[in-house]
Design a protein around this motif. Sequence first.
Motif, PDB file in Angstrom:
ATOM      1  N   PHE A  81       0.743  -1.334  -0.148  1.00  0.00           N
ATOM      2  CA  PHE A  81      -0.021   0.094   0.154  1.00  0.00           C
ATOM      3  C   PHE A  81       0.664   1.343   0.104  1.00  0.00           C
ATOM      4  O   PHE A  81       1.833   1.388   0.563  1.00  0.00           O
ATOM      5  N   MET A  82       0.614   2.136  -0.868  1.00  0.00           N
ATOM      6  CA  MET A  82       1.359   3.410  -0.971  1.00  0.00           C
ATOM      7  C   MET A  82       0.201   4.494  -0.868  1.00  0.00           C
ATOM      8  O   MET A  82      -0.870   4.523  -1.377  1.00  0.00           O
ATOM      9  N   ARG A  83       0.466   5.634  -0.096  1.00  0.00           N
ATOM     10  CA  ARG A  83      -0.030   6.974   0.023  1.00  0.00           C
ATOM     11  C   ARG A  83       0.582   7.634  -1.370  1.00  0.00           C
ATOM     12  O   ARG A  83       1.624   8.159  -1.235  1.00  0.00           O
ATOM     13  N   ILE A  84      -0.180   8.073  -2.471  1.00  0.00           N
ATOM     14  CA  ILE A  84       0.289   8.833  -3.478  1.00  0.00           C
ATOM     15  C   ILE A  84      -0.249  10.296  -3.381  1.00  0.00           C
ATOM     16  O   ILE A  84      -1.502  10.620  -3.233  1.00  0.00           O
ATOM     17  N   ASN A  85       0.843  11.353  -3.197  1.00  0.00           N
ATOM     18  CA  ASN A  85       0.275  12.534  -3.009  1.00  0.00           C
ATOM     19  C   ASN A  85       0.701  13.235  -4.464  1.00  0.00           C
ATOM     20  O   ASN A  85       1.787  13.347  -5.009  1.00  0.00           O
ATOM     21  N   LEU A 140       0.552  21.496   1.049  1.00  0.00           N
ATOM     22  CA  LEU A 140       1.228  20.729   0.484  1.00  0.00           C
ATOM     23  C   LEU A 140       1.261  19.498   1.549  1.00  0.00           C
ATOM     24  O   LEU A 140       1.438  19.710   2.580  1.00  0.00           O
ATOM     25  N   PRO A 141       1.521  18.325   1.114  1.00  0.00           N
ATOM     26  CA  PRO A 141       1.761  17.143   1.979  1.00  0.00           C
ATOM     27  C   PRO A 141       3.210  17.518   2.571  1.00  0.00           C
ATOM     28  O   PRO A 141       4.052  18.142   1.879  1.00  0.00           O
ATOM     29  N   THR A 142       3.361  16.735   3.757  1.00  0.00           N
ATOM     30  CA  THR A 142       4.845  16.531   4.206  1.00  0.00           C
ATOM     31  C   THR A 142       5.291  15.157   3.551  1.00  0.00           C
ATOM     32  O   THR A 142       4.680  14.613   3.093  1.00  0.00           O
ATOM     33  N   ALA A 143       6.864  15.249   3.644  1.00  0.00           N
ATOM     34  CA  ALA A 143       7.519  14.180   3.206  1.00  0.00           C
ATOM     35  C   ALA A 143       7.395  12.818   3.889  1.00  0.00           C
ATOM     36  O   ALA A 143       6.993  11.777   3.220  1.00  0.00           O
ATOM     37  N   ASP A 144       7.015  12.818   5.286  1.00  0.00           N
ATOM     38  CA  ASP A 144       6.764  11.677   5.819  1.00  0.00           C
ATOM     39  C   ASP A 144       5.327  10.874   5.480  1.00  0.00           C
ATOM     40  O   ASP A 144       5.290   9.648   5.770  1.00  0.00           O
ATOM     41  N   GLU A 145       4.367  11.828   4.943  1.00  0.00           N
ATOM     42  CA  GLU A 145       3.049  11.134   4.708  1.00  0.00           C
ATOM     43  C   GLU A 145       3.023  10.962   3.109  1.00  0.00           C
ATOM     44  O   GLU A 145       1.953  10.721   2.528  1.00  0.00           O
ATOM     45  N   THR A 146       4.258  11.029   2.450  1.00  0.00           N
ATOM     46  CA  THR A 146       4.233  10.733   0.945  1.00  0.00           C
ATOM     47  C   THR A 146       5.097   9.432   0.803  1.00  0.00           C
ATOM     48  O   THR A 146       6.326   9.453   1.205  1.00  0.00           O
ATOM     49  N   ARG A 153       9.562  22.920  -4.057  1.00  0.00           N
ATOM     50  CA  ARG A 153      10.888  22.282  -4.349  1.00  0.00           C
ATOM     51  C   ARG A 153      11.621  21.789  -3.140  1.00  0.00           C
ATOM     52  O   ARG A 153      12.337  20.910  -2.893  1.00  0.00           O
ATOM     53  N   GLU A 154      11.356  22.431  -1.670  1.00  0.00           N
ATOM     54  CA  GLU A 154      11.834  21.754  -0.630  1.00  0.00           C
ATOM     55  C   GLU A 154      11.146  20.545  -0.307  1.00  0.00           C
ATOM     56  O   GLU A 154      11.978  19.827   0.194  1.00  0.00           O
ATOM     57  N   LEU A 155      10.052  20.276  -0.663  1.00  0.00           N
ATOM     58  CA  LEU A 155       9.296  19.066  -0.425  1.00  0.00           C
ATOM     59  C   LEU A 155      10.162  17.968  -1.383  1.00  0.00           C
ATOM     60  O   LEU A 155      10.310  16.871  -1.021  1.00  0.00           O
ATOM     61  N   ILE A 156      10.161  18.228  -2.668  1.00  0.00           N
ATOM     62  CA  ILE A 156      11.183  17.704  -3.672  1.00  0.00           C
ATOM     63  C   ILE A 156      12.490  17.089  -3.204  1.00  0.00           C
ATOM     64  O   ILE A 156      12.716  16.210  -3.307  1.00  0.00           O
ATOM     65  N   GLN A 157      13.111  18.269  -2.627  1.00  0.00           N
ATOM     66  CA  GLN A 157      14.516  17.966  -2.076  1.00  0.00           C
ATOM     67  C   GLN A 157      14.425  16.703  -0.910  1.00  0.00           C
ATOM     68  O   GLN A 157      15.497  16.125  -0.922  1.00  0.00           O
ATOM     69  N   THR A 158      13.308  17.297  -0.207  1.00  0.00           N
ATOM     70  CA  THR A 158      13.374  16.152   0.848  1.00  0.00           C
ATOM     71  C   THR A 158      13.159  14.742   0.577  1.00  0.00           C
ATOM     72  O   THR A 158      13.884  13.728   0.932  1.00  0.00           O
TER      73      THR A 158
END
Length: 226
Positions: free
Chosen positions: A5-9, A44-50, A73-78
């Motif tokens: 199972f994945m959460r797709i954001n 935006l979603p957080t990285a932890d929930e993506t 872009r901050e989210l992408i980098q994380t």
Amino acid sequence: MKGTFMRINVLQHTPNEGPGMIQSWSQENGHQMYVYHPYQFGYLPTADETDLLVILGGPMSPNDDLPWIKQERELIQTLIDQDKPIFGVCYGAQQIVKTLGYAVTKAPAKEVGWAPVYRRDTKILDIPEELDVLHWHEEMFEIPEKAQLLFSSDKVENQGFVMGHRIVGLQFHLEPAADNIREMIVNDFPYLKGSVLNQSTADILTKAVPYKNKTTLFKLLNYITN
């Protein structure tokens, strides 16, 4: 990740360019999809929930000075730092490239309509050598140093890239089904003006979406999530 199972954001950037057949892939694999509209609501979603980030197209440029574009872009980098899969379409692919410190510039030609792209790398197995795809852009990305050029068109060389086993960016659109293309046309038909492809709305609407666009999209998503 495949088979779990994945959460797709999904980051959607205009009402008429949604996830299309990416949603079909999500449903067929038993995942859950959450669609965010940062241009309107600012969230935006957080990285932890993506588990998988999908960044869709839009009329803006990653060069625009907007706070939510920088936050993306901050989210992408994380997520890159966490080695999580990212799939970028058009503006979305450009955002990945900007995050990595490379340029997004005007393309040598504005492409709007159907035109072929050609495979330039065999890293992802079973990708067709040629695809007839929907283009909707006038900017292009530089290929990052650690990425491989994946697709080119007759007018614009940098049409797709793959980086490692987790990131794919496409300048063109594999995701729209026929209903999605009709939505794009009725809402954004003025954008056809100035395209080197010289196609009318009727030209675009009467073209059947090739089935191998869907199968290729699914292969790319399977590749970065496997």
